[in-house]
Design a protein around this motif. Structure first.
Motif, PDB file in Angstrom:
ATOM      1  N   ARG A 105      -3.454   0.737   6.986  1.00 20.97           N
ATOM      2  CA  ARG A 105      -2.501   1.644   8.573  1.00 20.97           C
ATOM      3  C   ARG A 105      -1.166   1.929   8.736  1.00 20.97           C
ATOM      4  O   ARG A 105      -0.865   3.195   8.734  1.00 20.97           O
ATOM      5  CB  ARG A 105      -2.619   0.401   9.930  1.00 20.97           C
ATOM      6  N   THR A 106      -0.115   1.259   7.486  1.00 28.49           N
ATOM      7  CA  THR A 106       0.799   1.320   7.696  1.00 28.49           C
ATOM      8  C   THR A 106       1.126   2.434   7.071  1.00 28.49           C
ATOM      9  O   THR A 106       2.117   4.044   7.310  1.00 28.49           O
ATOM     10  CB  THR A 106       1.178   0.230   6.786  1.00 28.49           C
ATOM     11  N   ARG A 107       0.194   3.444   5.915  1.00 30.31           N
ATOM     12  CA  ARG A 107       0.473   4.406   4.933  1.00 30.31           C
ATOM     13  C   ARG A 107       0.041   5.462   5.831  1.00 30.31           C
ATOM     14  O   ARG A 107       1.188   6.412   6.482  1.00 30.31           O
ATOM     15  CB  ARG A 107      -0.852   4.336   4.196  1.00 30.31           C
ATOM     16  N   GLU A 129       0.820  -7.181  -1.460  1.00 30.10           N
ATOM     17  CA  GLU A 129       1.017  -6.939   0.298  1.00 30.10           C
ATOM     18  C   GLU A 129       2.475  -6.540  -0.274  1.00 30.10           C
ATOM     19  O   GLU A 129       2.429  -5.180   1.052  1.00 30.10           O
ATOM     20  CB  GLU A 129      -0.011  -6.988   0.712  1.00 30.10           C
ATOM     21  N   VAL A 130       3.699  -7.229  -0.335  1.00 26.99           N
ATOM     22  CA  VAL A 130       4.735  -7.264   0.613  1.00 26.99           C
ATOM     23  C   VAL A 130       5.285  -5.557   0.169  1.00 26.99           C
ATOM     24  O   VAL A 130       6.036  -5.195   0.723  1.00 26.99           O
ATOM     25  CB  VAL A 130       5.681  -8.498   0.424  1.00 26.99           C
ATOM     26  N   LEU A 131       4.947  -5.752  -1.515  1.00 22.25           N
ATOM     27  CA  LEU A 131       5.074  -4.519  -2.098  1.00 22.25           C
ATOM     28  C   LEU A 131       4.275  -3.231  -1.704  1.00 22.25           C
ATOM     29  O   LEU A 131       5.629  -2.095  -1.501  1.00 22.25           O
ATOM     30  CB  LEU A 131       5.072  -4.595  -3.515  1.00 22.25           C
ATOM     31  N   ALA A 132       3.518  -3.160  -1.140  1.00 19.76           N
ATOM     32  CA  ALA A 132       2.907  -1.999  -0.768  1.00 19.76           C
ATOM     33  C   ALA A 132       3.064  -1.332   0.435  1.00 19.76           C
ATOM     34  O   ALA A 132       3.786   0.062   0.916  1.00 19.76           O
ATOM     35  CB  ALA A 132       1.769  -2.240  -0.776  1.00 19.76           C
ATOM     36  N   LEU A 133       3.175  -2.540   1.811  1.00 17.30           N
ATOM     37  CA  LEU A 133       4.241  -2.236   2.702  1.00 17.30           C
ATOM     38  C   LEU A 133       5.731  -1.180   2.630  1.00 17.30           C
ATOM     39  O   LEU A 133       6.266  -0.460   3.116  1.00 17.30           O
ATOM     40  CB  LEU A 133       4.300  -3.187   3.588  1.00 17.30           C
ATOM     41  N   ILE A 165      13.209  -0.425  10.834  1.00 19.21           N
ATOM     42  CA  ILE A 165      12.233   0.369  10.958  1.00 19.21           C
ATOM     43  C   ILE A 165      10.617  -0.274  11.097  1.00 19.21           C
ATOM     44  O   ILE A 165       9.749  -0.386  11.820  1.00 19.21           O
ATOM     45  CB  ILE A 165      11.977   1.885  11.466  1.00 19.21           C
ATOM     46  N   ALA A 166      11.284  -0.387   9.750  1.00 18.26           N
ATOM     47  CA  ALA A 166      10.014  -1.175   9.671  1.00 18.26           C
ATOM     48  C   ALA A 166       9.913  -3.110   9.788  1.00 18.26           C
ATOM     49  O   ALA A 166       9.105  -3.175   9.941  1.00 18.26           O
ATOM     50  CB  ALA A 166       9.983  -1.522   7.650  1.00 18.26           C
TER      51      ALA A 166
END
Length: 206
Positions: A18-20, A57-61, A88-89
């Protein structure tokens, strides 16, 4: 790259995908800092993060969101895309009900990913993101990106080579993690060989 090789939790994978898609909509064109750069940094982060034992997960986001404000900076609408990207994040992740302490970790990694400005990365995830962003500027892809940027800004070959010497060749010694230092060695050697070759060709060597 198969995300399930790195992220086993299905809910986490859905959040990342979803974040991608959320991050992708900030980029209306490709280029040296387009979404393909984000995808490469993301892939590097997953491989390096697994090896270094990071919170993937943190790193991916953070990787997917690290350059969402780059187009705004390029358009002169913000001064620092890392600061605006972190803002924004935070807003995006808060709207999803993501835990505050994890939002802070993602935002810090984004704020600290630029090697030329502070703050210094304090967490492993922030260090890996900074390293991955630098690694994408070295080696074959780094050479391609320099000349893409030069084409976008009307910069000639000599000016491009000065950019290599003033910035790109410094990056190998600015890595934080052991994994990145190992990767950087090979990419740096390729870049040096390319510069030596193109200079010989510019001098008319057959």
């Amino acid at each position: 790259m198969r995300l399930e090789e790195f992220i086993t939790d299905e809910g986490s994978r859905r959040l990342i995908e979803r974040t991608r898609e959320y991050a992708r909509h900030f980029f209306d064109r490709e280029g040296a800092h387009g979404f393909s750069h984000v995808e490469r940094v993301f892939n590097l982060c997953m491989h390096m993060g697994k090896e270094e034992g990071a919170d993937l997960e943190v790193l991916a986001l953070a990787a997917l969101l690290h350059d969402v404000a780059r187009p705004l900076e390029s358009a002169g609408k913000v001064d620092d895309h890392a600061v605006e990207g972190a803002r924004i994040a935070r807003s995006y992740l808060k709207s999803l009900g993501y835990p505050e302490e994890r939002i802070a970790a993602v935002a810090h990694a984004i704020e600290a990913h630029r090697f030329s400005r502070g703050p210094e990365p304090r967490t492993l995830e922030a260090k890996i993101l900074s390293d991955a962003d630098k690694l994408d500027a070295i080696g074959a892809i780094g050479v391609a990106r320099v000349f893409m940027y030069s084409g976008e800004h009307g910069r000639d070959v000599e000016a491009s080579l000065r950019h290599f010497e003033e910035k790109i060749l410094r990056l190998k010694d600015l890595m934080y993690t052991e994994t990145a230092r190992r990767i950087a060695e090979g990419r740096h050697a390729f870049t040096v060989a390319f510069i030596e070759r193109i200079r010989r060709e510019m001098e008319g060597e057959i």
